[in-house]
Design a protein around this motif. Structure first.
Motif, PDB file in Angstrom:
ATOM      1  N   VAL A   1     -56.337-105.620 -21.793  1.00  0.00           N
ATOM      2  CA  VAL A   1     -57.468-106.639 -22.723  1.00  0.00           C
ATOM      3  C   VAL A   1     -58.697-107.022 -21.665  1.00  0.00           C
ATOM      4  CG1 VAL A   1     -57.726-108.722 -23.429  1.00  0.00           C
ATOM      5  CG2 VAL A   1     -55.454-107.756 -23.862  1.00  0.00           C
ATOM      6  N   ALA A   2     -58.413-106.851 -20.310  1.00  0.00           N
ATOM      7  CA  ALA A   2     -59.552-107.169 -19.369  1.00  0.00           C
ATOM      8  C   ALA A   2     -60.584-106.069 -19.511  1.00  0.00           C
ATOM      9  CB  ALA A   2     -58.927-107.441 -17.932  1.00  0.00           C
ATOM     10  N   ALA A   3     -59.969-104.865 -19.936  1.00  0.00           N
ATOM     11  CA  ALA A   3     -60.954-103.782 -19.814  1.00  0.00           C
ATOM     12  C   ALA A   3     -61.898-103.634 -21.102  1.00  0.00           C
ATOM     13  CB  ALA A   3     -60.269-102.443 -20.055  1.00  0.00           C
ATOM     14  N   PHE A   4     -61.853-104.776 -22.168  1.00  0.00           N
ATOM     15  CA  PHE A   4     -62.577-104.874 -22.912  1.00  0.00           C
ATOM     16  C   PHE A   4     -63.352-106.243 -23.152  1.00  0.00           C
ATOM     17  CE2 PHE A   4     -61.907-101.232 -25.588  1.00  0.00           C
ATOM     18  CZ  PHE A   4     -60.569-100.648 -25.103  1.00  0.00           C
ATOM     19  N   GLY A   5     -63.197-106.809 -21.777  1.00  0.00           N
ATOM     20  CA  GLY A   5     -63.644-108.014 -21.637  1.00  0.00           C
ATOM     21  C   GLY A   5     -63.043-109.489 -22.249  1.00  0.00           C
ATOM     22  N   GLY A   6     -61.717-109.114 -22.444  1.00  0.00           N
ATOM     23  CA  GLY A   6     -60.723-109.959 -22.731  1.00  0.00           C
ATOM     24  C   GLY A   6     -60.455-110.091 -24.309  1.00  0.00           C
ATOM     25  N   GLN A   7     -59.241-110.249 -24.986  1.00  0.00           N
ATOM     26  CA  GLN A   7     -58.740-109.994 -26.439  1.00  0.00           C
ATOM     27  C   GLN A   7     -59.735-110.827 -27.258  1.00  0.00           C
ATOM     28  OE1 GLN A   7     -56.111-108.018 -27.301  1.00  0.00           O
ATOM     29  NE2 GLN A   7     -56.993-108.330 -29.264  1.00  0.00           N
ATOM     30  N   GLU A   8     -59.836-112.177 -26.974  1.00  0.00           N
ATOM     31  CA  GLU A   8     -60.230-112.989 -27.848  1.00  0.00           C
ATOM     32  C   GLU A   8     -62.164-112.843 -27.892  1.00  0.00           C
ATOM     33  OE1 GLU A   8     -58.681-116.900 -27.907  1.00  0.00           O
ATOM     34  OE2 GLU A   8     -60.472-117.810 -29.004  1.00  0.00           O
ATOM     35  N   ALA A   9     -62.539-112.572 -26.783  1.00  0.00           N
ATOM     36  CA  ALA A   9     -63.890-112.426 -26.540  1.00  0.00           C
ATOM     37  C   ALA A   9     -64.412-111.387 -27.545  1.00  0.00           C
ATOM     38  CB  ALA A   9     -64.416-112.156 -25.033  1.00  0.00           C
ATOM     39  N   TYR A  10     -64.011-110.017 -27.597  1.00  0.00           N
ATOM     40  CA  TYR A  10     -64.174-108.895 -28.249  1.00  0.00           C
ATOM     41  C   TYR A  10     -64.067-109.191 -29.754  1.00  0.00           C
ATOM     42  CZ  TYR A  10     -59.998-106.361 -28.427  1.00  0.00           C
ATOM     43  OH  TYR A  10     -58.530-105.818 -28.668  1.00  0.00           O
ATOM     44  N   VAL A  11     -62.768-109.829 -30.153  1.00  0.00           N
ATOM     45  CA  VAL A  11     -62.419-110.265 -31.516  1.00  0.00           C
ATOM     46  C   VAL A  11     -63.436-111.172 -31.917  1.00  0.00           C
ATOM     47  CG1 VAL A  11     -60.907-111.246 -33.145  1.00  0.00           C
ATOM     48  CG2 VAL A  11     -60.081-109.631 -31.073  1.00  0.00           C
TER      49      VAL A  11
ATOM     50  N   GLU B   1     -49.567-110.068 -39.635  1.00  0.00           N
ATOM     51  CA  GLU B   1     -49.624-109.312 -38.226  1.00  0.00           C
ATOM     52  C   GLU B   1     -50.490-108.100 -38.349  1.00  0.00           C
ATOM     53  OE1 GLU B   1     -46.390-106.868 -35.499  1.00  0.00           O
ATOM     54  OE2 GLU B   1     -45.711-108.128 -37.008  1.00  0.00           O
ATOM     55  N   ALA B   2     -50.320-107.248 -39.381  1.00  0.00           N
ATOM     56  CA  ALA B   2     -51.122-106.191 -39.457  1.00  0.00           C
ATOM     57  C   ALA B   2     -52.682-106.601 -39.650  1.00  0.00           C
ATOM     58  CB  ALA B   2     -50.817-105.286 -40.706  1.00  0.00           C
ATOM     59  N   LEU B   3     -52.967-107.530 -40.375  1.00  0.00           N
ATOM     60  CA  LEU B   3     -54.374-108.116 -40.492  1.00  0.00           C
ATOM     61  C   LEU B   3     -54.891-108.377 -39.209  1.00  0.00           C
ATOM     62  CD1 LEU B   3     -56.617-108.644 -42.404  1.00  0.00           C
ATOM     63  CD2 LEU B   3     -55.902-110.715 -42.648  1.00  0.00           C
ATOM     64  N   ALA B   4     -54.216-109.146 -38.361  1.00  0.00           N
ATOM     65  CA  ALA B   4     -54.551-109.348 -36.949  1.00  0.00           C
ATOM     66  C   ALA B   4     -54.672-108.327 -36.080  1.00  0.00           C
ATOM     67  CB  ALA B   4     -53.460-110.437 -36.374  1.00  0.00           C
ATOM     68  N   GLN B   5     -54.058-107.216 -36.189  1.00  0.00           N
ATOM     69  CA  GLN B   5     -54.067-106.046 -35.369  1.00  0.00           C
ATOM     70  C   GLN B   5     -55.541-105.416 -35.867  1.00  0.00           C
ATOM     71  OE1 GLN B   5     -50.606-103.973 -36.054  1.00  0.00           O
ATOM     72  NE2 GLN B   5     -49.622-104.617 -34.269  1.00  0.00           N
ATOM     73  N   ALA B   6     -55.481-105.210 -37.300  1.00  0.00           N
ATOM     74  CA  ALA B   6     -57.061-104.500 -37.581  1.00  0.00           C
ATOM     75  C   ALA B   6     -58.164-105.449 -37.065  1.00  0.00           C
ATOM     76  CB  ALA B   6     -56.892-104.393 -39.146  1.00  0.00           C
ATOM     77  N   ALA B   7     -58.076-106.461 -37.319  1.00  0.00           N
ATOM     78  CA  ALA B   7     -59.134-107.508 -36.814  1.00  0.00           C
ATOM     79  C   ALA B   7     -59.311-107.423 -35.159  1.00  0.00           C
ATOM     80  CB  ALA B   7     -58.857-108.975 -37.333  1.00  0.00           C
ATOM     81  N   SER B   8     -58.312-106.955 -34.563  1.00  0.00           N
ATOM     82  CA  SER B   8     -58.676-106.999 -32.896  1.00  0.00           C
ATOM     83  C   SER B   8     -58.896-105.695 -32.425  1.00  0.00           C
ATOM     84  CB  SER B   8     -57.238-107.250 -32.308  1.00  0.00           C
ATOM     85  OG  SER B   8     -56.286-106.030 -32.656  1.00  0.00           O
ATOM     86  N   ILE B   9     -59.283-104.441 -33.415  1.00  0.00           N
ATOM     87  CA  ILE B   9     -59.853-103.278 -32.968  1.00  0.00           C
ATOM     88  C   ILE B   9     -61.296-103.474 -32.856  1.00  0.00           C
ATOM     89  CG2 ILE B   9     -59.851-100.919 -33.557  1.00  0.00           C
ATOM     90  CD1 ILE B   9     -57.396-101.155 -35.453  1.00  0.00           C
ATOM     91  N   PRO B  10     -61.892-103.312 -31.642  1.00  0.00           N
ATOM     92  CA  PRO B  10     -63.364-103.374 -31.686  1.00  0.00           C
ATOM     93  C   PRO B  10     -64.199-102.242 -31.924  1.00  0.00           C
ATOM     94  CG  PRO B  10     -62.451-103.067 -29.455  1.00  0.00           C
ATOM     95  CD  PRO B  10     -61.293-103.168 -30.395  1.00  0.00           C
TER      96      PRO B  10
ATOM     97  N   GLN C   1     -67.935-101.619 -35.395  1.00  0.00           N
ATOM     98  CA  GLN C   1     -69.124-102.262 -34.398  1.00  0.00           C
ATOM     99  C   GLN C   1     -70.056-102.895 -35.240  1.00  0.00           C
ATOM    100  OE1 GLN C   1     -69.789 -99.799 -30.886  1.00  0.00           O
ATOM    101  NE2 GLN C   1     -68.813 -97.998 -32.092  1.00  0.00           N
ATOM    102  N   ALA C   2     -70.319-102.769 -36.432  1.00  0.00           N
ATOM    103  CA  ALA C   2     -71.564-103.045 -37.205  1.00  0.00           C
ATOM    104  C   ALA C   2     -70.988-104.198 -38.297  1.00  0.00           C
ATOM    105  CB  ALA C   2     -72.140-102.054 -37.970  1.00  0.00           C
ATOM    106  N   ASP C   3     -69.759-104.558 -38.043  1.00  0.00           N
ATOM    107  CA  ASP C   3     -69.280-105.469 -39.025  1.00  0.00           C
ATOM    108  C   ASP C   3     -69.418-105.135 -40.548  1.00  0.00           C
ATOM    109  OD1 ASP C   3     -68.433-107.168 -36.720  1.00  0.00           O
ATOM    110  OD2 ASP C   3     -70.329-108.398 -36.868  1.00  0.00           O
ATOM    111  N   HIS C   4     -69.124-103.797 -40.744  1.00  0.00           N
ATOM    112  CA  HIS C   4     -69.193-103.326 -42.115  1.00  0.00           C
ATOM    113  C   HIS C   4     -67.837-102.894 -42.732  1.00  0.00           C
ATOM    114  CE1 HIS C   4     -73.663-101.897 -41.748  1.00  0.00           C
ATOM    115  NE2 HIS C   4     -73.523-103.454 -41.680  1.00  0.00           N
ATOM    116  N   ILE C   5     -66.824-103.832 -42.260  1.00  0.00           N
ATOM    117  CA  ILE C   5     -65.580-103.831 -42.721  1.00  0.00           C
ATOM    118  C   ILE C   5     -65.240-104.829 -43.917  1.00  0.00           C
ATOM    119  CG2 ILE C   5     -62.943-103.962 -42.325  1.00  0.00           C
ATOM    120  CD1 ILE C   5     -64.235-101.694 -41.094  1.00  0.00           C
ATOM    121  N   ASP C   6     -64.778-104.052 -44.997  1.00  0.00           N
ATOM    122  CA  ASP C   6     -64.358-105.110 -46.217  1.00  0.00           C
ATOM    123  C   ASP C   6     -62.898-105.201 -45.951  1.00  0.00           C
ATOM    124  OD1 ASP C   6     -63.622-106.263 -48.397  1.00  0.00           O
ATOM    125  OD2 ASP C   6     -64.763-104.681 -49.787  1.00  0.00           O
TER     126      ASP C   6
END
Length: 989
Positions: free
Chosen positions: A38-48, A191-200, A299-304
């Motif tokens: 998680v740290a490699a991406f600057g922290g889980q909650e940060a990038y989400v 759970e699946a929605l949270a996983q999808a939302a956590s992919i930066p 990355q561009a927040d274009h997910i429906d």
């Protein structure tokens, strides 16, 4: 519904900070990567936090994406894995149950009932097959299923997800896809929605990992790839040392095959694949392009996110889980195919792994044509009927003929007679239908509908119908009006006799429309009968015999009637008993094959419900002298002068009684009023019930009854795999009633005997009759222990007694409740399972010791060279559990007796020599004690051992060796009788 602009991470995880009771969040957290990753991406909650705001511009199409490196080898659904036997048979059956529990809605259940299938008695394969078709039909019709309801309230769902917004979206998507909002579906979706939302984003390492491992772009795979691909060594093309100029002709050919523009981006992607040792194929190139597009959208927040949630629901509908939903768009137009694509075929093709956008349209059209036949093949195979071309043709043709008959002109009744076959009536109706179409004239159809509007032209053409009926002194009922219209159209004399003849044939047709459901049609084909060659009367008789032999329809109908009474808290116990009594009396008249009707006609009495009920009440006391002719649905009275028109009338009224039983409910009877409905004829009562709308309260009771059934089914998901292995071993369908019955048999083996031999909620006469039957059964078993054929016969008799006890309780128990019917059905199923097991020399033997009856499980396993095994299990009230396993060898018997009670072990040890002497051949038997014994362990151990013997070639299937049979069954008989004598003397049972 469009999800508002909100932070999904906060919505999904807010409850995690409050406590750990939310199982969906706990499951999600269990799958999180370690802190270093998680740290490699600057922290889980940060990038989400940075990327999960829902964008209104997001527009990702969630079409199923094909695995690019495995064309024709798609990720399989549970049903497909089961068919391929990639998992154990017990696990396969358990998985099918889980699929049904999480994909079947109350609307599915209602449609299943209309097709003649019961969720209690149909096996999981049949339910999956039927509900797939139902869901597709609903989608094709554009049915709004948002109000169908699930099994959890919105408040309960919010407790699981921690967010009203997420809850509403999940509920809407499940409902829109005709899926129940079960706890598992909601938890997994959150759970699946949270996983999808956590992919930066999708890194190059992740893309390489997915491509090299042939992984589809599901939520789960994309999530894992971002945290499992750090070891991937990415090589840029310019650093690879590869001479790409020499490869350009092949590269451009691959780009063209992939259907991509031959631009710099496609060329760079091709080089990247080659540089990283990933096969350069059109599929891999397309996949890489799509992954890059998805990464840009992330990355561009274009997910429906609405599409994501809907895709998760579609994954559930396909027998998968929410995290199996694809996040990639195929980016290909499918509009032309969709124009010709039925929703049913779309569902079936998706489950079969057919990629719509990659399949030529001509092939799709051909696939569409085969969908209906595949459905019938699955139904036939699931019902144990050979899915031959002949049987599939007959099934399809029968269903088509009846569907067409319903829409043909009713006036054809005036041109055919009772001796014409279904096919002949259909052909005549089709000809008349074409004539109406050519003349551009309207007509009323063969299938009647409540409060149907015939149109002005028909109404004007037959405006004097009521006057005609009044002149004939006949009731102006809708059935009489319809008969007059049919006679008038065919220029036939309108007389009371002709009216009755038309009504009788019309009613036969209405009964056929009600009876000829897919489930009944299947059974007719199994019996080698062709429904299209039968007359309507023969067809209905055959269908009624099937329903009576099955027995479940009557039990389900009564159970639902009781449920509605139990849900009505405004009636008193006295009123409740009265309504139950009324139902039972009407049911007795309906099952009487016209006997009570014939009696009233012989007496010259009016055929009213009041007089019919009086005739049934007084039948036993008055010794009425009438008999039913089995070859005719009317009555053959012993009185002289019986007329054919009276027989036709009796048959008609008898069919009307069957209509009554289909539409009867406590509320409808209450709304009619007792005085009114009792003075009606069966014809009048049937019509009155048909015309009555269900009240809101009755609709809610129907819905709650189905929800209760689904709740029971969903509980099966917790059933241990051993139960399914046990059912599989004896080739017993994994229907809900069988799973529940087997589960209790393995946990509480004596419960079935207690229910059967302690039944006391019936009349004194019935109790005496049942007691005599039980005594006869016990005596039959005591004499049958030495002979497998006699034991099997005794098991069949025991199952018949159990069914008789249940039927008697249904008819007589004044305090009967829905749960009582359920328990008795379960008991009956247990004895039916016992009867089926006896074909494999496995028996459940009632053993009476003192005032109680214990079930003794006996299993005979034949080995080569006259050897064999005898396994016995029983659970005594005080003596505890006892197992005995004997090896019958060529020259002696060896065995071990194990008890769960030390005192029992001591008692057996003290009398061990007597037991060994009774064997009448050398015997070496030991006694042991262990507190941990169960019938489930006993059965599973036996199944495993039998399987090992089969693999080693030591299992003997030939049962003709009489010497072997005598030794094995004599060993069983000696032990059972010895233990019975011992425990009776010591009063330990």
């Amino acid at each position: 519904m469009q999800v508002e602009q909100k932070n999904i991470w906060e919505d999904v995880t807010r409850n995690a900070k409050r406590d750990n009771s939310n199982r969906a969040i706990a499951a999600y957290q269990a799958n999180m990567p370690d802190a270093g990753a998680v740290a490699a991406f600057g922290g889980q909650e940060a990038y989400v936090q940075q990327k999960t705001a829902v964008s209104e511009a997001g527009n990702i199409d969630m079409a199923t994406y094909s695995n690019p490196a495995k064309q024709g080898q798609e990720e399989k659904t549970v049903a497909e894995k089961i068919a391929g036997q990639e998992i154990s048979s017990g696990q396969a059956r358990s998985n099918e149950i889980a699929v049904v529990a999480n994909t079947t809605s109350t609307e599915d259940l209602k449609k299943m009932e209309e097709d003649g299938f019961s969720i209690s008695d149909a096996d999981s394969h049949t339910i999956i097959t039927v509900t797939d078709k139902i869901k597709a039909a609903l989608a094709k019709a554009g049915v709004d299923v948002s109000s169908m309801g699930g099994t959890l309230t919105k408040e309960q769902l919010e407790e699981i997800t921690g967010s009203p917004v997420v809850t509403q979206q999940i509920m809407d998507s499940l409902a829109a896809n005709d899926l129940p909002a079960t706890e598992e579906n909601v938890q997994d979706s959150a759970e699946a929605l949270a996983q999808a939302a956590s992919i930066p984003e999708i890194t190059k390492q992740a893309m390489s990992y997915l491509l090299k491992n042939d992984m589809e772009p599901t939520i789960r795979n994309l999530y894992l790839s971002n945290y499992s691909s750090s070891a991937e060594n990415i090589v840029e093309p310019e650093q690879s040392g590869i001479d790409f100029e020499s490869l350009m002709p092949q590269i451009r050919e691959i780009i063209a095959e992939a259907g991509l523009s031959d631009d710099e981006h496609a060329v760079d992607n091709s080089k990247w694949l080659v540089a990283n040792q990933i096969p350069l194929t059109p599929e891999n190139l397309q996949y890489l392009t799509d992954l890059q597009g998805l990464s840009d959208d992330l990355q561009a927040d274009h997910i429906d996110w609405n599409q994501i949630v809907d895709s998760m629901a579609k994954a559930i509908a396909a027998g998968k889980r929410p995290s199996d939903a694809s996040m990639i768009t195929a980016r290909r137009q499918m509009e032309e195919a969709r124009l010709v694509m039925t929703s049913e075929a779309s569902v079936a093709m998706e489950k079969a792994g057919v990629e719509m956008d990659l399949t030529p349209l001509a092939d799709l059209v051909e696939d569409l044509k085969s969908q209906e036949r595949e459905y019938y093949k699955d139904l036939l195979a699931g019902a144990g009927v050979e899915p031959s071309e002949k049987n599939v043709d007959l099934m399809a043709e029968t269903m088509d003929v009846f569907a067409e008959l319903k829409q043909q002109p009713a006036y054809v009744i005036g041109q055919v007679d009772a001796d014409d076959s279904v096919q002949e009536i259909h052909d005549a109706g089709a000809q008349m239908q074409r004539a109406f179409a050519q003349a551009n004239e309207s007509y009323e159809t063969l299938m009647t509908a409540p409060r149907s509007d015939m149109g002005d032209s028909i109404t004007k053409a037959f405006s004097n119908v009521d006057d005609i009926l009044q002149d004939l002194q006949l009731d102006t009922s809708e059935t009489n009006r319809r008969a007059v219209r049919i006679l008038a159209y065919n220029n036939t004399e309108i007389t009371p006799e002709n009216i009755m003849e038309v009504k009788a044939l019309d009613e036969q047709m209405q009964r056929a429309f009600s009876n000829m459901k897919p489930a009944v049609t299947l059974e007719m084909i199994r019996r080698g009968e062709n429904p299209l060659d039968m007359t309507m009367e023969q067809l209905n008789q055959a269908a009624q015999e099937i329903q009576q032999e099955n027995g479940t329809q009557e039990q389900e109908r009564f159970s639902k009637y009781l449920w509605k009474l139990e849900q009505n808290h405004e009636i008193s116990e006295e009123e409740r008993s009265s309504y139950i009594g009324i139902y039972r009396l009407i049911a007795q008249v309906e099952k009487g094959d016209g006997a009570a009707l014939g009696f009233l006609m012989n007496q010259g009495s009016d055929v009213t419900m009041r007089n019919l009920l009086r005739a049934v009440r007084s039948e036993k006391k008055s010794g009425l002298d009438y008999q039913v002719d089995d070859d005719f649905d009317g009555v053959d009275s012993t009185a002289e002068g019986s007329k054919i028109d009276e027989q036709i009338s009796a048959a008609f009224q008898q069919n009307c009684l069957r209509d009554v039983m289909e539409h009867i409910s406590p509320e409808k009877l209450s709304r009619l009023g007792e005085e009114k409905w009792q003075n009606m004829s069966p014809e009048q009562l049937a019509e009155a019930l048909r015309q009555m709308d269900e009240s809101v309260g009755e609709q809610e009771a129907e819905k709650s009854y189905r929800q209760e059934q689904l709740a029971q089914y969903q509980q099966l998901a917790e059933t241990p795999e051993d139960v399914y292995t046990y059912l599989e071993r004896y080739d017993i369908p994994n229907s809900m009633i069988n799973v529940m019955a087997a589960s209790e048999m393995l946990r509480k083996p004596n419960r079935m005997m207690e229910r059967l031999f302690q039944q006391d909620h019936v009349s004194k006469d019935s109790m005496t009759e049942i007691a005599e039957m039980k005594e006869q059964v016990l005596e039959q078993f005591s004499k049958a222990l030495e002979n497998p054929s006699d034991l099997a016969d005794a098991m069949e008799t025991l199952a018949d007694v159990a069914e008789h006890v249940m039927d008697t309780m249904i008819v007589e128990d004044p305090d009967v409740r829905t749960i009582d019917i359920r328990e008795m059905r379960q008991m009956t199923a247990q004895f039916q399972i016992g009867a089926k097991q006896s074909q494999e020399e496995c028996y459940v033997i009632p053993m009476q010791t003192g005032d109680s009856v214990t079930g003794v499980s006996l299993k005979i396993v034949r080995g080569k060279k006259k050897k064999g095994l005898v396994d016995i299990f029983l659970d005594g009230e005080k003596a505890g559990k006892i197992t005995a396993s004997f090896q019958v060898k060529s020259d002696r018997i060896s065995g071990t007796i194990v008890t769960s009670e030390e005192e029992t072990a001591k008692q057996i040890e003290e009398h061990l020599q007597e037991l060994q002497d009774a064997m009448q051949e050398p015997a070496d038997i030991h006694v042991a004690y262990t507190p941990d014994l169960s019938l489930s362990q006993f059965e599973m151990s036996g199944i495993r051992r039998e399987s090992e013997m089969k693999e080693q070639g030591e299992l003997e299937k030939d049962r003709s060796n009489q010497v072997q049979t005598t030794r094995l069954y004599h060993t069983a008989e000696v032990f059972i009788n010895s233990i019975k004598s011992l425990l009776t003397k010591t009063k330990d049972l």
